[in-house]
Design an enzyme around this catalytic site. Structure first.
Site, PDB file in Angstrom:
ATOM      1  N   MET A  10      46.799 -15.245  -6.252  1.00  0.00           N
ATOM      2  CA  MET A  10      46.216 -14.862  -7.543  1.00  0.00           C
ATOM      3  C   MET A  10      47.313 -14.383  -8.513  1.00  0.00           C
ATOM      4  O   MET A  10      47.303 -13.244  -8.927  1.00  0.00           O
ATOM      5  CB  MET A  10      45.163 -13.774  -7.333  1.00  0.00           C
ATOM      6  CG  MET A  10      44.034 -14.227  -6.402  1.00  0.00           C
ATOM      7  SD  MET A  10      42.929 -12.889  -5.911  1.00  0.00           S
ATOM      8  CE  MET A  10      43.949 -11.988  -4.752  1.00  0.00           C
ATOM      9  N   GLN A  52      36.501 -14.447 -12.924  1.00  0.00           N
ATOM     10  CA  GLN A  52      36.992 -13.343 -13.757  1.00  0.00           C
ATOM     11  C   GLN A  52      36.495 -13.479 -15.189  1.00  0.00           C
ATOM     12  O   GLN A  52      35.962 -12.531 -15.778  1.00  0.00           O
ATOM     13  CB  GLN A  52      38.520 -13.307 -13.739  1.00  0.00           C
ATOM     14  CG  GLN A  52      39.135 -12.787 -12.456  1.00  0.00           C
ATOM     15  CD  GLN A  52      40.651 -12.869 -12.492  1.00  0.00           C
ATOM     16  OE1 GLN A  52      41.241 -13.606 -13.277  1.00  0.00           O
ATOM     17  NE2 GLN A  52      41.306 -12.102 -11.631  1.00  0.00           N
ATOM     18  N   THR A  83      48.033  -8.636  -6.606  1.00  0.00           N
ATOM     19  CA  THR A  83      47.676  -8.785  -8.010  1.00  0.00           C
ATOM     20  C   THR A  83      47.186  -7.435  -8.495  1.00  0.00           C
ATOM     21  O   THR A  83      46.538  -6.694  -7.749  1.00  0.00           O
ATOM     22  CB  THR A  83      46.568  -9.838  -8.196  1.00  0.00           C
ATOM     23  OG1 THR A  83      45.933  -9.636  -9.469  1.00  0.00           O
ATOM     24  CG2 THR A  83      45.506  -9.737  -7.143  1.00  0.00           C
ATOM     25  N   ASN A  84      47.506  -7.090  -9.735  1.00  0.00           N
ATOM     26  CA  ASN A  84      47.024  -5.827 -10.300  1.00  0.00           C
ATOM     27  C   ASN A  84      45.542  -5.899 -10.656  1.00  0.00           C
ATOM     28  O   ASN A  84      44.776  -4.987 -10.347  1.00  0.00           O
ATOM     29  CB  ASN A  84      47.835  -5.464 -11.552  1.00  0.00           C
ATOM     30  CG  ASN A  84      49.229  -4.993 -11.238  1.00  0.00           C
ATOM     31  OD1 ASN A  84      49.488  -3.805 -11.100  1.00  0.00           O
ATOM     32  ND2 ASN A  84      50.161  -5.925 -11.129  1.00  0.00           N
ATOM     33  N   THR A  85      45.132  -6.992 -11.289  1.00  0.00           N
ATOM     34  CA  THR A  85      43.763  -7.102 -11.794  1.00  0.00           C
ATOM     35  C   THR A  85      42.725  -6.904 -10.703  1.00  0.00           C
ATOM     36  O   THR A  85      41.711  -6.210 -10.900  1.00  0.00           O
ATOM     37  CB  THR A  85      43.556  -8.465 -12.476  1.00  0.00           C
ATOM     38  OG1 THR A  85      44.413  -8.552 -13.616  1.00  0.00           O
ATOM     39  CG2 THR A  85      42.116  -8.654 -12.914  1.00  0.00           C
ATOM     40  N   CYS A 197      51.100  -6.700 -14.212  1.00  0.00           N
ATOM     41  CA  CYS A 197      50.659  -8.024 -13.777  1.00  0.00           C
ATOM     42  C   CYS A 197      51.763  -8.559 -12.887  1.00  0.00           C
ATOM     43  O   CYS A 197      52.946  -8.503 -13.268  1.00  0.00           O
ATOM     44  CB  CYS A 197      50.423  -8.945 -14.967  1.00  0.00           C
ATOM     45  SG  CYS A 197      50.161 -10.675 -14.497  1.00  0.00           S
ATOM     46  N   THR A 198      51.425  -9.058 -11.716  1.00  0.00           N
ATOM     47  CA  THR A 198      52.462  -9.419 -10.755  1.00  0.00           C
ATOM     48  C   THR A 198      53.276 -10.638 -11.170  1.00  0.00           C
ATOM     49  O   THR A 198      54.340 -10.887 -10.612  1.00  0.00           O
ATOM     50  CB  THR A 198      51.858  -9.634  -9.359  1.00  0.00           C
ATOM     51  OG1 THR A 198      50.761 -10.557  -9.434  1.00  0.00           O
ATOM     52  CG2 THR A 198      51.369  -8.313  -8.769  1.00  0.00           C
ATOM     53  N   GLU A 199      52.801 -11.415 -12.152  1.00  0.00           N
ATOM     54  CA  GLU A 199      53.592 -12.542 -12.653  1.00  0.00           C
ATOM     55  C   GLU A 199      54.597 -12.140 -13.738  1.00  0.00           C
ATOM     56  O   GLU A 199      55.486 -12.939 -14.066  1.00  0.00           O
ATOM     57  CB  GLU A 199      52.684 -13.639 -13.236  1.00  0.00           C
ATOM     58  CG  GLU A 199      52.002 -14.505 -12.205  1.00  0.00           C
ATOM     59  CD  GLU A 199      50.762 -13.853 -11.631  1.00  0.00           C
ATOM     60  OE1 GLU A 199      50.368 -14.218 -10.509  1.00  0.00           O
ATOM     61  OE2 GLU A 199      50.189 -12.968 -12.300  1.00  0.00           O
TER      62      GLU A 199
END
Length: 236
Positions: A10, A52, A83-85, A197-199
């Protein structure tokens, strides 16, 4: 060494970074041929993204809980949500399993406070920047003051994540846009920026900000290694 269960995919772009950081961390601690004991459950992000943006958080929670239970059954001794979300459903996930879940906001807040910083800008998906599950944890449990971008800037941050970074595209113009957004948060009083956000680690580097950047991906994975190896002797 504890076996780490990763709830990933994700997107897989950031999950790959988790895998790299975990294995590099274990190798650095235990020796050149050592690697992390880990399990990965990788979602099809297209399905997650659709849910989402439909606001089906109940459906997403059910999927995340199922993944956590599968990892625990397979032998995971601690869990990471990559993932943060999706930490929005962290309480439900922790309640469903008997192994600890390392919440991404907690080690991040620890590093921020250790640096003597209390007022932070937050970048992430619209869900992370706007909903209370993340900002509220930073404020209520860790005493941090959180600044988010303006409505227009939040839309830009969110678009770049979903249209570019999750598909592996790193665009120079988007980096410039983020630099301008960071500058505006600093003008509003931010003493640091949390990459929530991990990206975002794919796009931004320390030199892109006039204040310190705290990369949640690197912090989360690094602290997971520390916990997994807490009772393991380092290489001599």
């Amino acid at each position: 060494m504890l076996t780490i269960g990763l709830i990933g995919g994700m997107s897989w772009e950031s999950s790959a970074e988790y895998y790299r950081i975990l294995n590099q961390g274990v190798r650095d601690r235990l020796g050149p041929t050592a690697s992390a004991s880990c399990l990965l459950w990788s979602f099809n992000f297209a399905e997650i993204e659709e849910l989402q943006h439909r606001g089906d958080w109940g459906g997403l929670t059910a999927r995340m809980v199922d993944a956590a239970r599968r990892l625990e059954a397979a032998g995971a001794e601690m869990l990471l949500i990559c993932t943060n979300t999706m930490h929005r459903m962290a309480p439900a996930i922790q309640a469903a399993v008997n192994v600890p879940l390392l919440h991404i906001a907690d080690p991040t807040a620890g590093r921020v406070k250790a640096a003597g910083i209390r007022k932070d800008g937050l970048l992430g998906t619209a869900f992370t920047m706007e909903h209370e599950f993340y900002k509220g944890r930073l404020a209520k449990q860790h005493g941090l003051s959180v600044i988010v971008p303006t409505d227009e800037d939040r839309a830009t941050v969110h678009r770049v994540i979903y249209e570019e970074l999750v598909v592996g595209k790193v665009v120079a113009a988007s980096r410039d846009a983020y630099r301008a957004i960071i500058a505006r948060m600093v003008e509003a009083g931010a003493e640091a920026v949390i990459l929530g956000c991990t990206e975002l680690m794919l796009l931004l580097r320390p030199e892109d900000s006039p204040v310190p950047i705290f990369d949640t991906t690197a912090i989360h994975a690094t602290v997971a290694v520390e916990l997994a190896l807490a009772d393991t002797q380092p290489a001599s």
